[in-house]
Scaffold this active site. Structure first.
Site, PDB file in Angstrom:
ATOM      1  N   CYS A 173       0.819  -1.087   0.132  1.00 18.27           N
ATOM      2  CA  CYS A 173       0.052   0.092   0.265  1.00 18.27           C
ATOM      3  C   CYS A 173       1.073   1.404   0.064  1.00 18.27           C
ATOM      4  O   CYS A 173       1.696   1.311  -1.001  1.00 18.27           O
ATOM      5  CB  CYS A 173      -0.958  -0.053   1.198  1.00 18.27           C
ATOM      6  N   ASP A 230      -9.370  -3.307  -6.905  1.00 16.86           N
ATOM      7  CA  ASP A 230      -8.977  -2.162  -6.151  1.00 16.86           C
ATOM      8  C   ASP A 230      -9.715  -0.883  -6.482  1.00 16.86           C
ATOM      9  O   ASP A 230      -9.091  -0.464  -7.561  1.00 16.86           O
ATOM     10  CB  ASP A 230      -7.488  -2.345  -6.247  1.00 16.86           C
ATOM     11  N   HIS A 262      -8.019  -4.205  -2.635  1.00 13.81           N
ATOM     12  CA  HIS A 262      -6.669  -3.662  -2.205  1.00 13.81           C
ATOM     13  C   HIS A 262      -6.363  -4.500  -1.059  1.00 13.81           C
ATOM     14  O   HIS A 262      -7.308  -5.208  -0.484  1.00 13.81           O
ATOM     15  CB  HIS A 262      -6.911  -2.250  -1.924  1.00 13.81           C
TER      16      HIS A 262
END
Length: 295
Positions: A173, A230, A262
């Site tokens: 991330c 995502d 995600h």
């Protein structure tokens, strides 16, 4: 990115438990790119890696500006010159999942180090509201500081016996974005693996460039692992990055898992998807074996 901000924001907040959702108020632009709230941080992880055969624990290095930066590390006890892998945190900091990733890499023969890159700005474990965490801590961390701290972390690992001539980086991330940036920053990097790191976005004083801006400047081959579902990192931005890398004739590979959201590797969150997480991990090991361990 303005094409679907409301949908992205709805997707982000819908994944939160009710109590967190009521207290979660942030602009859609802040939410996009992180898709951070696939569930609260938890000490419970699906994968639990022991320390048998490892030296693992907490330490610290002194950064260029004199700041003491804590690290978690794991490395094989019988290898005094293991290749070094920097492990870069999500927005939630160096918590149990990130530490477990270090131990997994240690078991694979690497000296894995996860520095606390928010050390000056605050302790993310003290926040139970993502809006506040993003505004008070994450958004205050300059990329320049991060790059410098990672350089200092590499120097610390070398002083501790790690082989930094065989140097890798992986991040998740927020850390996935950092992985791309560090690949353009450090000419001595051997390889990187970026997990669902944001590729495009608005610039600011703290984030003057994004991975798309440095695609032509990578110093090492990078493997990018992304989720086709995502909502915070649309597939068209991934394909934009792919095109930029191809145009620059970079050594890279990008894998998109069509149904993965995600944070599909984060096994302490509802976003975890076992199949793409395991496949991504096997690809990471093969990538590092090809570009680092075998060097």
């Amino acid at each position: 990115m303005a094409h679907d901000l409301r949908a992205d924001f709805h997707s982000l907040t819908a994944a939160l438990p009710p109590l967190s959702r009521r207290g979660f108020v942030m602009t859609a632009s802040a939410a996009v790119g992180f898709a951070a709230a696939a569930g609260p941080v938890s000490a419970e992880t699906v994968i639990k890696t022991d320390t048998d055969g490892l030296e693992a624990g907490d330490s610290a290095f002194t950064a260029t500006d004199g700041t003491e930066v804590p690290v978690y590390f794991a490395r094989p006890v019988d290898d005094d010159s293991a290749p070094v892998i920097l492990v870069i945190q999500e927005i939630f900091g160096v918590h149990e999942h990130i530490k477990d990733v270090c131990r997994r890499l240690g078991k694979a023969g690497y000296f894995a180090v996860a520095p606390e890159l928010y050390n000056r700005q605050g302790d993310p474990s003290g926040y139970d509201d993502i809006q506040t965490l993003l505004s008070e801590v994450v958004s205050q961390v300059p990329d320049e500081q991060v790059m410098s701290d990672l350089d200092d972390c590499v120097a610390w690992a070398a002083a501790e016996g790690g082989d930094t001539e065989r140097l890798g980086i992986t991040g998740f991330c927020w850390g996935g974005r950092v992985t791309w940036l560090y690949a353009a920053h450090n000419p001595d990097l051997s390889a990187g693996v970026a997990w669902y790191g944001r590729l495009v976005g608005e610039t600011s004083d703290t984030t003057p460039q994004h991975p798309i801006d440095v695609a032509a400047d990578l110093n090492a081959p990078v493997l990018g692992l992304y989720g086709g579902a995502d909502s915070g990192i649309p597939v068209d931005t991934v394909e934009e990055m792919r095109s930029a890398l191809e145009e620059a004739e970079q050594s890279f590979e990008i894998v998109v898992y069509p149904d993965a959201p995600h944070a599909f590797h984060a096994d302490y969150r509802p976003s975890y998807r076992e199949a793409p997480a395991q496949d991504g991990w096997e690809r990471l090991l093969a990538w590092f074996d090809q570009h680092i361990a075998a060097a």
